[in-house]
Write a protein that holds these residues in place. Sequence first.
Motif, mmCIF file in Angstrom:
data_model
loop_
_atom_site.group_PDB
_atom_site.id
_atom_site.type_symbol
_atom_site.label_atom_id
_atom_site.label_comp_id
_atom_site.label_asym_id
_atom_site.label_seq_id
_atom_site.Cartn_x
_atom_site.Cartn_y
_atom_site.Cartn_z
ATOM 1 N N LEU A 1 0.765 -1.462 0.073
ATOM 2 C CA LEU A 1 -0.007 0.439 0.023
ATOM 3 C C LEU A 1 1.312 1.232 -0.078
ATOM 4 C CD1 LEU A 1 -2.956 1.206 0.128
ATOM 5 C CD2 LEU A 1 -2.635 1.104 3.024
ATOM 6 N N ASN A 2 0.763 1.778 -1.063
ATOM 7 C CA ASN A 2 1.804 3.198 -0.914
ATOM 8 C C ASN A 2 3.281 2.422 -1.063
ATOM 9 O OD1 ASN A 2 -0.461 4.472 -1.441
ATOM 10 N ND2 ASN A 2 -0.916 4.978 -0.140
ATOM 11 N N GLY A 3 3.251 1.739 -1.501
ATOM 12 C CA GLY A 3 4.647 1.168 -1.907
ATOM 13 C C GLY A 3 5.442 0.181 -0.503
ATOM 14 N N ASN A 4 4.147 0.144 1.154
ATOM 15 C CA ASN A 4 4.534 -0.660 1.891
ATOM 16 C C ASN A 4 4.201 -1.712 1.571
ATOM 17 O OD1 ASN A 4 6.263 1.676 2.850
ATOM 18 N ND2 ASN A 4 4.095 2.326 3.311
ATOM 19 N N PRO A 5 5.044 -2.884 1.960
ATOM 20 C CA PRO A 5 4.495 -3.848 2.250
ATOM 21 C C PRO A 5 3.376 -4.166 3.243
ATOM 22 C CG PRO A 5 6.664 -4.660 1.876
ATOM 23 C CD PRO A 5 6.391 -2.872 2.408
ATOM 24 N N ILE A 6 2.212 -4.951 3.314
ATOM 25 C CA ILE A 6 1.158 -5.379 4.441
ATOM 26 C C ILE A 6 0.297 -6.441 4.666
ATOM 27 C CG2 ILE A 6 0.011 -2.846 3.702
ATOM 28 C CD1 ILE A 6 -1.978 -4.038 2.876
ATOM 29 N N GLN A 7 0.182 -7.251 6.086
ATOM 30 C CA GLN A 7 0.131 -7.998 5.775
ATOM 31 C C GLN A 7 -1.694 -7.494 5.747
ATOM 32 O OE1 GLN A 7 1.989 -10.619 7.658
ATOM 33 N NE2 GLN A 7 3.360 -9.112 7.511
ATOM 34 N N PHE A 8 -2.195 -8.544 5.471
ATOM 35 C CA PHE A 8 -3.468 -8.701 5.433
ATOM 36 C C PHE A 8 -4.621 -10.171 5.369
ATOM 37 C CE2 PHE A 8 -3.616 -11.228 1.652
ATOM 38 C CZ PHE A 8 -1.983 -11.065 0.845
ATOM 39 N N GLY A 9 -5.228 -10.397 5.896
ATOM 40 C CA GLY A 9 -6.444 -11.545 5.682
ATOM 41 C C GLY A 9 -7.041 -12.116 4.697
ATOM 42 N N THR A 10 -7.589 -13.556 5.088
ATOM 43 C CA THR A 10 -8.110 -13.402 3.550
ATOM 44 C C THR A 10 -9.398 -14.406 4.086
ATOM 45 O OG1 THR A 10 -7.634 -15.856 3.495
ATOM 46 C CG2 THR A 10 -5.949 -14.143 1.945
ATOM 47 N N ARG A 11 -10.889 -13.710 3.008
ATOM 48 C CA ARG A 11 -11.719 -14.544 3.777
ATOM 49 C C ARG A 11 -12.861 -15.085 2.081
ATOM 50 N NH1 ARG A 11 -15.298 -10.084 6.287
ATOM 51 N NH2 ARG A 11 -16.537 -9.495 3.675
ATOM 52 N N ASN A 12 -12.393 -16.227 2.541
ATOM 53 C CA ASN A 12 -13.475 -16.938 0.986
ATOM 54 C C ASN A 12 -12.876 -16.662 -0.056
ATOM 55 O OD1 ASN A 12 -15.483 -18.671 0.031
ATOM 56 N ND2 ASN A 12 -16.951 -16.818 0.452
ATOM 57 N N GLY A 13 -11.164 -17.009 0.069
ATOM 58 C CA GLY A 13 -10.602 -16.698 -1.069
ATOM 59 C C GLY A 13 -9.904 -15.088 -1.701
ATOM 60 N N MET A 14 -10.267 -14.464 -0.682
ATOM 61 C CA MET A 14 -10.209 -12.864 -0.865
ATOM 62 C C MET A 14 -9.710 -11.965 0.767
ATOM 63 S SD MET A 14 -11.898 -12.093 -3.669
ATOM 64 C CE MET A 14 -13.244 -10.580 -3.904
ATOM 65 N N ALA A 15 -8.272 -11.184 -0.484
ATOM 66 C CA ALA A 15 -7.752 -10.638 0.850
ATOM 67 C C ALA A 15 -9.191 -9.088 1.015
ATOM 68 C CB ALA A 15 -6.483 -10.056 -0.070
ATOM 69 N N VAL A 16 -8.766 -9.500 1.823
ATOM 70 C CA VAL A 16 -9.680 -7.948 2.518
ATOM 71 C C VAL A 16 -8.989 -6.980 3.371
ATOM 72 C CG1 VAL A 16 -12.039 -7.187 4.284
ATOM 73 C CG2 VAL A 16 -11.537 -9.927 3.498
ATOM 74 N N LEU A 17 -8.942 -5.363 2.310
ATOM 75 C CA LEU A 17 -8.634 -4.617 2.916
ATOM 76 C C LEU A 17 -8.904 -2.947 3.117
ATOM 77 C CD1 LEU A 17 -5.512 -3.632 0.488
ATOM 78 C CD2 LEU A 17 -5.448 -5.817 2.393
ATOM 79 N N GLU A 18 -9.477 -2.978 4.559
ATOM 80 C CA GLU A 18 -10.120 -1.866 5.052
ATOM 81 C C GLU A 18 -9.917 -0.906 6.198
ATOM 82 O OE1 GLU A 18 -14.654 -2.831 6.126
ATOM 83 O OE2 GLU A 18 -14.614 -1.271 6.422
ATOM 84 N N ARG A 19 -9.952 0.477 5.343
ATOM 85 C CA ARG A 19 -9.172 1.737 5.542
ATOM 86 C C ARG A 19 -9.778 2.207 5.230
ATOM 87 N NH1 ARG A 19 -5.331 3.914 2.288
ATOM 88 N NH2 ARG A 19 -4.198 4.455 4.434
ATOM 89 N N ILE A 20 -9.874 4.068 5.721
ATOM 90 C CA ILE A 20 -9.893 5.205 5.017
ATOM 91 C C ILE A 20 -9.127 4.949 3.833
ATOM 92 C CG2 ILE A 20 -10.623 6.966 5.797
ATOM 93 C CD1 ILE A 20 -11.188 7.020 8.823
#
Length: 717
Positions: free
Chosen positions: A530-549
């Motif tokens: 995200l904006n150049g920085n690696p991020i950790q993420f979880g998956t739900r039903n085959g999808m990475a979910v990214l929630e933020r503003i």
Amino acid sequence: MIQFTPLQPCRLLQLSLLLLLTACHSEDEKREAPYLNNRVPLAPKAYIELPLGSVKPEGWLLQQMELMKEGMTGHLDEWYPSVVGSRNGWLGGDGDGWERGPYWLDGLVPLAWLLEDEQLKAKAMEWIEWTLNSQTSSGYFGPVPFEEEPEPEPGLQKSRRRDWWPKMVMLKVLQQYYEVSEDKRVIDLMLNYFRYQLNQLPETPLDHWTFWANRRGGDNLMMVYWVYNRTGEPFLLELADLIYEQTFPWSQVFLNQDCYKGPLLDHLYPYNTGNRYPFDQELIERLCTKQLQSFHCVNFAQGIKAPLIRYQHDPDPEYLESVRRALSDMMEYHGQPQGMYGGDEPLHGKDPTQGIELCSVVELMYSLEKMIAISGDPALMDHLEKIAYNALPTQVSDDFSSRQYFQQANQVLLTRERHNFYEEDHHGHTDLCYGLLTGYPCCTCNLHQGWPKLVKHMWYATAEGGLAAVVYGPCTLRARVAGGKEVTIREDTGYPFGERIGFDITTEEEARFPLMLRIPGWCGEPEIRLNGNPIQFGTRNGMAVLERIWKDGDRIELHLDMEVRLSRWVENAVSVERGPLVYVLKIREAWEKVENSDRWGDYWEVRPMDPWNIGLTEEAVSDPSRGFRVVYKESDAGAEQPSVQQGALYPWCIQHAPVSLVTTGKQIPDWTLYRGMAGPLPHSLPLKHLAGVEPDEITLIPYGCSTLRITEFPVVR
Ligand SMILES: [Zn+2]
């Protein structure tokens, strides 16, 4: 520091799809989704479809749309005037009055509005206006039925004008038109027509005029629910029950263990007769035997969604299970590596020279697009992408002026001669040749929906007011998210050839919403920045979910690593995949136009300029990470981002294939032609009789870039 809301606990992953859907529903109640989900009592969809035009093609996808405009889609009325010209019954004429006019419109409408092309819109509007004005006081719409049976005319489907089936296609056309116009006349026409169906179906059930309507009743049912969601008219649910009852019992048949089995086609049950409504238990049991290989290939592609369409109204997990089992059985008994199945009219087994009809390709894609919305099953997303990026591009010529009726996985010679398809003498042996009318003309009219509907279904809304990317490719999404704010996401990528996908977000005001990105089943180590920085993420039903503003200018980079993967097929043959693409032997093509005056018209024959009877070496196959070297066409573009961005060359041809695999193989002299096709595969134990021969370096290219190919390879020592 980037904050992400915690994901649902991973127990969700272990629950059934049904429970997952319920979980999504409770999320749904917390936040307002800006797009219409199912209305009670229908169970909510996992993903909500966005209106046509929300996703616009870019890069090679835009180029593909423009080729369609210059080719068959933009000109079919001029190139095939006898059928989709002014005499067509859907324009009030006395000519063809069945499925072919609506078929063309079903792809012309989304193409016209995706390109915002006034000329194409005008062509479509002539048919739409005629149709909207055709409704009678009874509620009937469409071609005016003849008082007396008309004289048959070669090449035209004039009669059966009251048949329920072609109207199902026109309902899909009108639905798409409504999405771009919100023209209230569409809803009025459908309500009146559905009242007419409720009156008429008890006396003249779906299979009264043809069996096609009965096999394809799921398409009718889907439209009834679509109007119900917009009007809440209770009679529509009553009609839905009636239509489902009169539709071929796909779910019960799919759940039977013995579907698709059966040794030979010589017990072929007539696939286009019998099996009439009502279906008694004895009939269902009889159908659930080996005779079921007599499914018509296109009916299977359309019918497979019927259980999930019904599931919305009757949320019994058996429907989900029936579709899951149908897809796995289909691959086991008839499957080919590009995600399709042998079906040259009836389903016809796994041999890689059995034909695949173009209508099956586009209809199975459409079924998958609808099923993804209902179940959210990530396996369906992988399957859709596999068909779209392998089977679809190759069956139409690069300039979109001709197509094959059948394609083959092992396809080495396209000439007019007797092949090994169902009814060996049908279609004048032209099924494999490229042409406008070779094989049978249904595909000429039905093929147009493939690409435009894929573009529409690359993104969906989520019940929580978020957005979900389920098929990747160059495009721009403009949609509303929770709170009604509008965001634009530009997808900048060389996918499916390259591994990186960039998402650039534009928004006038900051917006909080979940962004869901599909992680394909074949991808082992996805990475997100995200904006150049690696991020950790979880998956739900085959999808990475990214929630933020999310803020204007945010950029996400998704890296999907693509390893070479092998699978085993007929006679232990090997096929090669990497990411979403299947790789096939590169065979240079010699095209020759044949001028022809019979009903199949002019056509192209294609002959190989290189040997096709090549096996892969055991050495390469035993260690694919070393045995196959990835080569991008333009190395200066970087090994991870092939140059298929905006303005680049059309990628789906042998000359421009953006990526290839280099490996080793040997020619197998005793693997020869049989009936104008690659002969039976030698069994790969591996083959030992060539052990003393030096291997050659060979090149594999993406299936979708090939015209001639070997997809299922013998293995040689
Ligand atoms: Zn067809």
